[in-house]
Design an enzyme around this catalytic site. Structure first.
Site, PDB file in Angstrom:
ATOM      1  N   GLY A 114       0.824  -1.211   0.000  1.00  0.00           N
ATOM      2  CA  GLY A 114       0.000   0.000   0.000  1.00  0.00           C
ATOM      3  C   GLY A 114       0.852   1.252   0.000  1.00  0.00           C
ATOM      4  CB  ALA A 115       4.358   1.631  -0.641  1.00  0.00           C
ATOM      5  NE  ARG A 164      -3.058   7.068  -3.723  1.00  0.00           N
ATOM      6  CZ  ARG A 164      -3.177   5.930  -4.413  1.00  0.00           C
ATOM      7  NH1 ARG A 164      -3.465   4.800  -3.780  1.00  0.00           N
ATOM      8  NH2 ARG A 164      -2.995   5.905  -5.703  1.00  0.00           N
ATOM      9  CB  VAL A 221      -1.755  -7.758  -0.332  1.00  0.00           C
ATOM     10  CG1 VAL A 221      -0.622  -6.817  -0.701  1.00  0.00           C
ATOM     11  CG2 VAL A 221      -2.988  -6.995   0.130  1.00  0.00           C
ATOM     12  CB  SER A 259      -6.537   1.402  13.103  1.00  0.00           C
ATOM     13  OG  SER A 259      -7.389   2.514  13.308  1.00  0.00           O
ATOM     14  CE1 TYR A 280      -9.022   0.516   8.223  1.00  0.00           C
ATOM     15  CE2 TYR A 280      -9.446   1.422  10.404  1.00  0.00           C
ATOM     16  CZ  TYR A 280      -8.644   1.317   9.294  1.00  0.00           C
ATOM     17  OH  TYR A 280      -7.454   1.993   9.234  1.00  0.00           O
ATOM     18  CB  ALA A 281     -13.337  -2.049  14.532  1.00  0.00           C
ATOM     19  CB  ALA A 331      -9.652  -5.851   9.470  1.00  0.00           C
ATOM     20  CE  LYS A 332      -6.012  -1.080   9.690  1.00  0.00           C
ATOM     21  NZ  LYS A 332      -4.765  -1.416   8.937  1.00  0.00           N
TER      22      LYS A 332
END
Length: 249
Positions: free
Chosen positions: A9-10, A12, A60, A138, A150-151, A153-154
């Site tokens: 994810g590089a 940006r 990925v 995160s 998202y929560a 996954a993080k």
């Protein structure tokens, strides 16, 4: 000997800043993102500063693509012994509105992606008897409205990190996680647009809730990654570092 790093994810944001920082630290860097062409700016910035970098396009979440990408990095830059799992996407929604695809897409990029990349790179790390894995978590891992996917996954990234630290420590490999708070990136800009407010107002509002009185920037996260990837961090493993400007209320 120049060590080789892969940052996912590089193209940006946090990933680009981390790739630039690791290159400045003296590592050769594979700038990996879904679209190889999008990596050009990051690679150019590194090479113009005197570093070595290549752009690598890969999904990925695709096992074959990951294996091919890691093999290419090994052939073109040298065996990768540093991995920063930064690739991620948002599909925010309240639970009752969240679709199966919203859930699966976020889990696949964040968790499956980190698993596949770590599995592929650890082969080179174990052979070298040295390695660094840095996973991006995160503050949302502590729970955040509208981010069940998202929560989860993080939070999963933290469990993965601690397990990798236990399994790979005997081979000289450390694994740590960074949990950023509010960071000013294209992703947060998109959130502001979705909420119908200006990015400047969004940043100002966030800063009021942060003890140090400002939003975070990608370079803040890159500095933490730099430490975790360093020789001096060889006795630091299985840790989660919150880069969030203060403790969460």
């Amino acid at each position: 000997m120049t060590r080789t790093a892969i940052v996912t994810g590089a193209a940006r944001g946090i990933g680009a800043a981390t790739a630039l920082r690791l290159a400045a630290d003296g590592y050769a860097v594979a700038v990996l993102d879904l679209d190889e062409a999008q990596c050009a700016d990051t690679v150019t910035a590194i090479t113009e500063a005197g570093g070595r970098a290549i752009a690598v396009g890969a999904n990925v979440a695709d096992a074959e693509a990951v294996e091919s990408a890691v093999a290419r990095v090994a052939a073109e830059l040298g065996a990768p012994t540093i991995l920063v799992n930064n690739a991620g996407i948002l599909r925010d929604n309240l639970l009752f509105k969240m679709t199966d695809d919203d859930w699966d897409a976020v889990m696949n990029v964040h968790l499956r992606g980190a698993f596949l990349m770590s599995r592929a790179v650890q082969t080179h790390q174990v052979k070298a008897g040295w390695g660094r894995i840095v996973n991006l978590s995160s503050t949302s891992a502590l729970g955040n409205r509208g981010q069940a996917n998202y929560a989860a996954a993080k939070a999963g990234m933290q469990g993965l990190t601690k397990t990798l630290a236990i399994e790979l420590g005997r081979y000289g490999v450390t694994a740590n996680a960074i949990a950023p708070g509010f960071i000013a990136t294209d992703m947060t800009r998109a959130t502001a647009e979705r909420m119908g407010i200006s990015f400047e107002d969004f940043l100002a509002g966030a800063a009021k809730e942060i003890p140090v009185g400002r939003p975070g920037y990608p370079e803040d996260v890159a500095a933490a990654a730099s430490f975790f990837c360093s020789e001096g961090a060889s006795f630091t493993s299985g840790q989660v570092l919150y880069v969030a400007g203060g403790p969460r209320a």
